[in-house]
Design a protein around this motif. Sequence first.
Motif, mmCIF file in Angstrom:
data_model
loop_
_atom_site.group_PDB
_atom_site.id
_atom_site.type_symbol
_atom_site.label_atom_id
_atom_site.label_comp_id
_atom_site.label_asym_id
_atom_site.label_seq_id
_atom_site.Cartn_x
_atom_site.Cartn_y
_atom_site.Cartn_z
ATOM 1 N N ALA A 257 0.815 -1.270 0.177
ATOM 2 C CA ALA A 257 0.328 -0.554 -0.184
ATOM 3 C C ALA A 257 0.597 1.132 0.096
ATOM 4 C CB ALA A 257 -1.265 -0.031 0.990
ATOM 5 N N TRP A 258 1.988 1.131 0.538
ATOM 6 C CA TRP A 258 2.956 2.129 0.638
ATOM 7 C C TRP A 258 2.911 2.867 -0.304
ATOM 8 C CZ3 TRP A 258 7.538 2.670 5.127
ATOM 9 C CH2 TRP A 258 8.168 3.935 4.745
ATOM 10 N N ALA A 259 4.134 1.845 -1.757
ATOM 11 C CA ALA A 259 4.828 1.251 -2.372
ATOM 12 C C ALA A 259 3.386 2.150 -3.254
ATOM 13 C CB ALA A 259 5.273 -0.068 -3.078
ATOM 14 N N ALA A 260 2.193 1.505 -3.102
ATOM 15 C CA ALA A 260 1.469 2.137 -4.674
ATOM 16 C C ALA A 260 0.955 3.914 -4.454
ATOM 17 C CB ALA A 260 -0.576 1.338 -3.686
ATOM 18 N N GLN A 261 0.722 4.358 -3.172
ATOM 19 C CA GLN A 261 0.841 5.177 -2.806
ATOM 20 C C GLN A 261 2.796 5.939 -3.371
ATOM 21 O OE1 GLN A 261 0.191 5.678 1.029
ATOM 22 N NE2 GLN A 261 -1.891 4.729 1.441
ATOM 23 N N ALA A 262 3.007 6.032 -3.484
ATOM 24 C CA ALA A 262 4.835 6.316 -3.368
ATOM 25 C C ALA A 262 5.053 6.554 -4.893
ATOM 26 C CB ALA A 262 5.961 6.075 -2.600
ATOM 27 N N GLU A 263 4.203 5.091 -5.803
ATOM 28 C CA GLU A 263 4.387 5.673 -6.780
ATOM 29 C C GLU A 263 5.021 6.787 -7.263
ATOM 30 O OE1 GLU A 263 4.710 2.332 -10.775
ATOM 31 O OE2 GLU A 263 3.096 1.990 -8.866
ATOM 32 N N ALA A 264 3.424 7.408 -7.331
ATOM 33 C CA ALA A 264 3.223 8.766 -8.890
ATOM 34 C C ALA A 264 4.293 9.494 -8.489
ATOM 35 C CB ALA A 264 1.577 8.807 -7.857
ATOM 36 N N GLY A 265 4.390 9.516 -7.370
ATOM 37 C CA GLY A 265 5.377 10.705 -6.503
ATOM 38 C C GLY A 265 7.024 10.667 -7.244
ATOM 39 N N VAL A 266 6.872 9.639 -8.059
ATOM 40 C CA VAL A 266 8.737 8.897 -8.605
ATOM 41 C C VAL A 266 8.773 9.165 -10.108
ATOM 42 C CG1 VAL A 266 9.591 7.747 -5.959
ATOM 43 C CG2 VAL A 266 8.304 6.687 -8.193
ATOM 44 N N ARG A 267 7.248 9.608 -10.340
ATOM 45 C CA ARG A 267 7.761 9.596 -11.965
ATOM 46 C C ARG A 267 7.465 11.108 -12.316
ATOM 47 N NH1 ARG A 267 6.294 5.069 -14.915
ATOM 48 N NH2 ARG A 267 5.602 2.627 -13.350
ATOM 49 N N ASP A 268 7.924 11.109 -13.772
ATOM 50 C CA ASP A 268 8.210 12.237 -14.264
ATOM 51 C C ASP A 268 6.808 12.473 -15.182
ATOM 52 O OD1 ASP A 268 8.921 11.373 -16.464
ATOM 53 O OD2 ASP A 268 11.050 11.886 -16.926
ATOM 54 N N ALA A 269 6.580 13.898 -15.637
ATOM 55 C CA ALA A 269 5.633 13.804 -16.416
ATOM 56 C C ALA A 269 5.228 12.785 -17.527
ATOM 57 C CB ALA A 269 6.179 16.128 -17.034
ATOM 58 N N THR A 270 6.058 12.975 -17.833
ATOM 59 C CA THR A 270 5.988 11.418 -19.051
ATOM 60 C C THR A 270 5.487 9.993 -18.565
ATOM 61 O OG1 THR A 270 8.721 11.272 -19.026
ATOM 62 C CG2 THR A 270 7.310 12.801 -20.265
ATOM 63 N N GLY A 271 6.038 9.653 -16.942
ATOM 64 C CA GLY A 271 5.524 8.462 -16.224
ATOM 65 C C GLY A 271 7.101 7.906 -16.298
#
Length: 345
Positions: A257-271
Amino acid sequence: MGPHPAVAAIRLAVRRVLHDVLTDVQRSTENDPAPPAHEQAPTPLVLVACSGGADSMALASALAFEAPKLGIRAGGVTVDHGLQPGSDLRAAEVVVRLTALGLAPVESVAVRVGRDGGPEAAARDARYAALDAAAERHSAAAVLLGHTRDDQAETVLLGLARGSGIRSLSGMAETSGVAGRYRRPFLHIDRQTARKACMVQSLPVWDDPHNADPAYTRSRLRHEGLPALEKALGKGVVEALARTAQLSRDDADALDAWAAQAEAGVRDATGRLECAKLYALPPAVRRRIVRRAAIEAGAPAGSLFARHLEEVDRLITGWRGQGAINLPGKVVAQRQGGRLVIRQG
């Protein structure tokens, strides 16, 4: 006089799971339009996957006893893997036994076992594919599996031997599959209790010779590894391993669950994944994000081990200009311009 304690234990376990299935069915149909007044809502069907062995026969008998009391239809499926001479006759016998218990529908499904992942994994993949198809064909609300606490202990030890991390140590889930299709009522019941329940009910059982064949890893673990551990550490090893599975599952669920929440914050504008931001995360969270990216790129989850993730992790934490990392499923991971790129090679 009440039923034998072993019979009472398996019936109680099945009753609890059937209550859960009914609750899930009711939740899933809350927003469905009501059927016309002259029609009744369909009665949910629960199937038991039965090999004819003691565990699954005990499960089938308990399902046959408990389901009608809750207004549930009970059926059965046996899978013929075709790996032994006469396997089709064995499957036909299981159909007869399940029908005698009052289950309907009952069917035997023949499968072709491939070679990917070794004989045990290939047979398991073929079996689950057949059970999925049967559940879809009959619109079953759930499929019950007879895995016991002993099976859970073996699964934990196999995961430990592979070094695959805490998710591997969490063993089998009580509920798994698409929409919670698979239910395992016996994960808190030992194998001997299931066998005793069959004996006192005079239920014929079939002992699969593969379960005693040392060519299979799980068989060696069952007949050599676990007895050696109990001899060295004393009784209670199986219970402790099953308890470890539950604790590990709770921890793994929280980290996922932590990883799922954190994933969006480690991607750039192109994903694309940014290595600097991944580096700042705890290793357990970072590796979960990497694993999910590898699976999305086409790496088979069952073939993606800790050693693969460690190699990819070094692209983030120990960057020295190293080349691309080859992953299962022809997936390639490489570092490009501060980004971690995982794609089909």
